[in-house]
Design a protein around this motif. Structure first.
Motif, PDB file in Angstrom:
ATOM      1  N   ASP A 192     -31.289  75.829  84.932  1.00  0.00           N
ATOM      2  CA  ASP A 192     -31.468  76.909  85.898  1.00  0.00           C
ATOM      3  C   ASP A 192     -32.585  77.815  85.403  1.00  0.00           C
ATOM      4  O   ASP A 192     -32.561  78.279  84.256  1.00  0.00           O
ATOM      5  CB  ASP A 192     -30.186  77.718  86.077  1.00  0.00           C
ATOM      6  CG  ASP A 192     -29.103  76.927  86.802  1.00  0.00           C
ATOM      7  OD1 ASP A 192     -29.458  76.011  87.572  1.00  0.00           O
ATOM      8  OD2 ASP A 192     -27.916  77.234  86.613  1.00  0.00           O
ATOM      9  N   ALA A 193     -33.554  78.043  86.287  1.00  0.00           N
ATOM     10  CA  ALA A 193     -34.664  78.934  85.957  1.00  0.00           C
ATOM     11  C   ALA A 193     -34.203  80.382  86.064  1.00  0.00           C
ATOM     12  O   ALA A 193     -33.398  80.726  86.936  1.00  0.00           O
ATOM     13  CB  ALA A 193     -35.825  78.686  86.921  1.00  0.00           C
ATOM     14  N   ARG A 194     -34.713  81.212  85.179  1.00  0.00           N
ATOM     15  CA  ARG A 194     -34.450  82.646  85.267  1.00  0.00           C
ATOM     16  C   ARG A 194     -35.081  83.167  86.555  1.00  0.00           C
ATOM     17  O   ARG A 194     -36.071  82.621  87.048  1.00  0.00           O
ATOM     18  CB  ARG A 194     -35.013  83.379  84.061  1.00  0.00           C
ATOM     19  CG  ARG A 194     -34.281  83.019  82.762  1.00  0.00           C
ATOM     20  CD  ARG A 194     -34.921  83.682  81.560  1.00  0.00           C
ATOM     21  NE  ARG A 194     -34.943  85.115  81.692  1.00  0.00           N
ATOM     22  CZ  ARG A 194     -34.011  85.938  81.230  1.00  0.00           C
ATOM     23  NH1 ARG A 194     -32.973  85.452  80.587  1.00  0.00           N
ATOM     24  NH2 ARG A 194     -34.116  87.236  81.388  1.00  0.00           N
ATOM     25  N   PHE A 195     -34.529  84.241  87.091  1.00  0.00           N
ATOM     26  CA  PHE A 195     -35.019  84.814  88.344  1.00  0.00           C
ATOM     27  C   PHE A 195     -36.522  85.079  88.265  1.00  0.00           C
ATOM     28  O   PHE A 195     -37.010  85.680  87.310  1.00  0.00           O
ATOM     29  CB  PHE A 195     -34.274  86.117  88.665  1.00  0.00           C
ATOM     30  CG  PHE A 195     -34.655  86.684  89.987  1.00  0.00           C
ATOM     31  CD1 PHE A 195     -34.135  86.146  91.155  1.00  0.00           C
ATOM     32  CD2 PHE A 195     -35.555  87.734  90.071  1.00  0.00           C
ATOM     33  CE1 PHE A 195     -34.498  86.665  92.387  1.00  0.00           C
ATOM     34  CE2 PHE A 195     -35.928  88.253  91.302  1.00  0.00           C
ATOM     35  CZ  PHE A 195     -35.394  87.712  92.465  1.00  0.00           C
ATOM     36  N   GLY A 196     -37.238  84.576  89.260  1.00  0.00           N
ATOM     37  CA  GLY A 196     -38.673  84.780  89.340  1.00  0.00           C
ATOM     38  C   GLY A 196     -39.514  83.803  88.545  1.00  0.00           C
ATOM     39  O   GLY A 196     -40.738  83.899  88.550  1.00  0.00           O
ATOM     40  N   HIS A 197     -38.874  82.844  87.859  1.00  0.00           N
ATOM     41  CA  HIS A 197     -39.618  81.927  86.981  1.00  0.00           C
ATOM     42  C   HIS A 197     -39.480  80.452  87.379  1.00  0.00           C
ATOM     43  O   HIS A 197     -39.866  79.574  86.607  1.00  0.00           O
ATOM     44  CB  HIS A 197     -39.170  82.110  85.531  1.00  0.00           C
ATOM     45  CG  HIS A 197     -39.457  83.463  85.000  1.00  0.00           C
ATOM     46  ND1 HIS A 197     -40.727  83.910  84.704  1.00  0.00           N
ATOM     47  CD2 HIS A 197     -38.625  84.512  84.731  1.00  0.00           C
ATOM     48  CE1 HIS A 197     -40.679  85.145  84.268  1.00  0.00           C
ATOM     49  NE2 HIS A 197     -39.416  85.541  84.275  1.00  0.00           N
ATOM     50  N   LEU A 218     -40.523  76.690  76.736  1.00  0.00           N
ATOM     51  CA  LEU A 218     -39.798  76.793  77.999  1.00  0.00           C
ATOM     52  C   LEU A 218     -38.625  77.764  77.921  1.00  0.00           C
ATOM     53  O   LEU A 218     -38.257  78.380  78.924  1.00  0.00           O
ATOM     54  CB  LEU A 218     -39.298  75.402  78.420  1.00  0.00           C
ATOM     55  CG  LEU A 218     -38.595  75.329  79.770  1.00  0.00           C
ATOM     56  CD1 LEU A 218     -39.561  75.663  80.912  1.00  0.00           C
ATOM     57  CD2 LEU A 218     -37.972  73.965  79.975  1.00  0.00           C
ATOM     58  N   GLU A 219     -38.052  77.926  76.757  1.00  0.00           N
ATOM     59  CA  GLU A 219     -36.805  78.682  76.576  1.00  0.00           C
ATOM     60  C   GLU A 219     -36.782  80.055  77.259  1.00  0.00           C
ATOM     61  O   GLU A 219     -35.781  80.405  77.897  1.00  0.00           O
ATOM     62  CB  GLU A 219     -36.484  78.810  75.083  1.00  0.00           C
ATOM     63  CG  GLU A 219     -35.135  79.421  74.784  1.00  0.00           C
ATOM     64  CD  GLU A 219     -35.167  80.940  74.752  1.00  0.00           C
ATOM     65  OE1 GLU A 219     -34.117  81.538  75.081  1.00  0.00           O
ATOM     66  OE2 GLU A 219     -36.211  81.519  74.430  1.00  0.00           O
ATOM     67  N   PRO A 220     -37.833  80.867  77.209  1.00  0.00           N
ATOM     68  CA  PRO A 220     -37.754  82.188  77.837  1.00  0.00           C
ATOM     69  C   PRO A 220     -37.588  82.157  79.359  1.00  0.00           C
ATOM     70  O   PRO A 220     -37.215  83.165  79.952  1.00  0.00           O
ATOM     71  CB  PRO A 220     -39.090  82.841  77.477  1.00  0.00           C
ATOM     72  CG  PRO A 220     -39.646  82.057  76.355  1.00  0.00           C
ATOM     73  CD  PRO A 220     -39.091  80.679  76.482  1.00  0.00           C
ATOM     74  N   TYR A 221     -37.834  81.014  79.975  1.00  0.00           N
ATOM     75  CA  TYR A 221     -37.805  80.908  81.434  1.00  0.00           C
ATOM     76  C   TYR A 221     -36.531  80.263  81.971  1.00  0.00           C
ATOM     77  O   TYR A 221     -36.376  80.099  83.178  1.00  0.00           O
ATOM     78  CB  TYR A 221     -39.023  80.106  81.921  1.00  0.00           C
ATOM     79  CG  TYR A 221     -40.319  80.695  81.421  1.00  0.00           C
ATOM     80  CD1 TYR A 221     -40.813  81.870  81.967  1.00  0.00           C
ATOM     81  CD2 TYR A 221     -41.024  80.100  80.382  1.00  0.00           C
ATOM     82  CE1 TYR A 221     -41.996  82.430  81.502  1.00  0.00           C
ATOM     83  CE2 TYR A 221     -42.211  80.659  79.909  1.00  0.00           C
ATOM     84  CZ  TYR A 221     -42.679  81.822  80.476  1.00  0.00           C
ATOM     85  OH  TYR A 221     -43.833  82.380  80.011  1.00  0.00           O
ATOM     86  N   VAL A 222     -35.607  79.907  81.062  1.00  0.00           N
ATOM     87  CA  VAL A 222     -34.394  79.182  81.428  1.00  0.00           C
ATOM     88  C   VAL A 222     -33.166  80.056  81.175  1.00  0.00           C
ATOM     89  O   VAL A 222     -33.100  80.766  80.171  1.00  0.00           O
ATOM     90  CB  VAL A 222     -34.296  77.871  80.605  1.00  0.00           C
ATOM     91  CG1 VAL A 222     -32.986  77.154  80.851  1.00  0.00           C
ATOM     92  CG2 VAL A 222     -35.472  76.967  80.925  1.00  0.00           C
TER      93      VAL A 222
END
Length: 103
Positions: A9-14, A86-90
């Motif tokens: 799942d992508a973080r909101f806006g990413h 990728l980690e900061p966006y998940v």
């Protein structure tokens, strides 16, 4: 035959960043373990699941082939770096594998 499905799942806006990163991963890294357009695809949530969900599916002969791919993947330095990038966006805790058998 099996389908190995990896969901995140992508973080909101990413979501766009995650999708583009996975496209690049399939080209640059996935291809090294045999995951190419004829046997793999990207999907994203639409109706009945989170819109932020991004999935990679790959069709394989069996669990042994998946295990071999995972073993090889663990040796690819670019994959390790890609994961960190990728980690900061998940969404933390959202990555998961599902294995389905084709009938």
């Amino acid at each position: 035959m099996i389908i190995a499905r990896w969901s995140i799942d992508a973080r909101f806006g990413h979501k766009t960043v995650v999708v583009e990163s996975l496209k690049k991963w399939l080209t640059d890294i996935g291809s090294q373990i045999g995951w190419t357009p004829p046997n793999s695809r990207l999907l994203t949530g639409s109706v009945g699941m989170h819109e932020s969900t991004v999935q990679t599916e790959v069709m394989l002969n069996d669990l042994a082939e998946l295990s071999t791919a995972w073993d090889k993947l663990a040796t690819i330095e670019a994959h390790k770096q890609w994961s960190k990038d990728l980690e900061p966006y998940v969404v933390s805790g959202s990555p998961r594998w599902e294995i389905l058998r084709l009938l």
